[in-house]
Design a protein around this motif. Sequence first.
Motif, PDB file in Angstrom:
ATOM      1  N   LYS A  45     -12.511   0.440   2.249  1.00 35.43           N
ATOM      2  CA  LYS A  45     -12.160   0.319   3.474  1.00 35.43           C
ATOM      3  C   LYS A  45     -10.768  -0.237   3.149  1.00 35.43           C
ATOM      4  N   SER A  46     -10.190  -0.184   2.260  1.00 31.84           N
ATOM      5  CA  SER A  46      -7.973  -1.011   2.149  1.00 31.84           C
ATOM      6  C   SER A  46      -7.845   0.422   1.694  1.00 31.84           C
ATOM      7  N   ALA A  47      -6.235   0.861   2.370  1.00 32.85           N
ATOM      8  CA  ALA A  47      -6.018   1.591   1.899  1.00 32.85           C
ATOM      9  C   ALA A  47      -5.259   1.469   0.720  1.00 32.85           C
ATOM     10  N   THR A  48      -5.325   1.692  -0.702  1.00 34.72           N
ATOM     11  CA  THR A  48      -4.753   0.482  -1.490  1.00 34.72           C
ATOM     12  C   THR A  48      -4.019   1.648  -2.929  1.00 34.72           C
ATOM     13  N   CYS A  49      -4.033   3.108  -2.483  1.00 30.80           N
ATOM     14  CA  CYS A  49      -3.491   3.905  -2.797  1.00 30.80           C
ATOM     15  C   CYS A  49      -2.415   4.348  -3.397  1.00 30.80           C
ATOM     16  N   GLN A  69      -2.625  -3.448  -3.311  1.00 29.11           N
ATOM     17  CA  GLN A  69      -2.051  -2.052  -3.047  1.00 29.11           C
ATOM     18  C   GLN A  69      -0.169  -2.895  -2.913  1.00 29.11           C
ATOM     19  N   ALA A  70      -0.268  -4.618  -2.765  1.00 29.14           N
ATOM     20  CA  ALA A  70       0.935  -4.617  -3.287  1.00 29.14           C
ATOM     21  C   ALA A  70       1.462  -4.249  -5.129  1.00 29.14           C
ATOM     22  N   LEU A  71       0.501  -4.397  -6.557  1.00 27.67           N
ATOM     23  CA  LEU A  71       1.195  -3.759  -7.381  1.00 27.67           C
ATOM     24  C   LEU A  71       0.562  -2.407  -8.009  1.00 27.67           C
ATOM     25  N   ASN A  72      -0.237  -1.660  -7.026  1.00 25.89           N
ATOM     26  CA  ASN A  72       0.497  -0.327  -6.871  1.00 25.89           C
ATOM     27  C   ASN A  72       1.636   0.178  -6.376  1.00 25.89           C
ATOM     28  N   ARG A  73       2.044  -0.003  -5.673  1.00 22.37           N
ATOM     29  CA  ARG A  73       3.698  -0.234  -5.256  1.00 22.37           C
ATOM     30  C   ARG A  73       4.396  -0.597  -5.996  1.00 22.37           C
ATOM     31  N   PHE A  74       4.629  -1.370  -7.217  1.00 19.07           N
ATOM     32  CA  PHE A  74       5.389  -1.895  -7.967  1.00 19.07           C
ATOM     33  C   PHE A  74       4.749  -0.947  -8.822  1.00 19.07           C
ATOM     34  N   LEU A  75       3.771  -0.780  -9.456  1.00 22.34           N
ATOM     35  CA  LEU A  75       3.470   0.307 -10.445  1.00 22.34           C
ATOM     36  C   LEU A  75       4.134   2.208 -10.143  1.00 22.34           C
TER      37      LEU A  75
END
Length: 141
Positions: A45-49, A69-75
């Motif tokens: 449902k959400s755009a986490t990539c 999503q926020a953690l993926n932005r950091f990574l």
Amino acid sequence: MGLFPVRPEKEKDLLKRMARLGIKDSDLEEKFISSQGKGGQKVNKSATCVYLKHLPTGIVVKCQRERSQALNRFLARRILVEKLEAKILGQETEERQRIEKIRRQKRKRSKRAREKMLAEKKHRSLLKEMRKVFIGGDDLE
């Protein structure tokens, strides 16, 4: 709270590394894409990539390791920094080294090495056979 949902020390370290390499947020093109794979309804449902492109070098990073999503932005930023450091310093990345190691392991043995290895196996087999004969020595009489 900082920009990313990580400890302040980790965030400071990332920002310091980005500043040292001259990476500005204005140099980054960031998009959010629907993730695929594990995570169930949440990722569907959400755009986490996170898709991150460093415009000056053209290096592209996609990160969907976490459900956040926020953690993926950091990574994604951390992966981008590592790639840029490797490119600038001319060092092979850990990933490249790992791939090369696997390639060496899968490479065919030379004829001589194969013969040597098979000779050693045959020798071991004979030693084991000898053990059986001596242990079951009563059967010889």
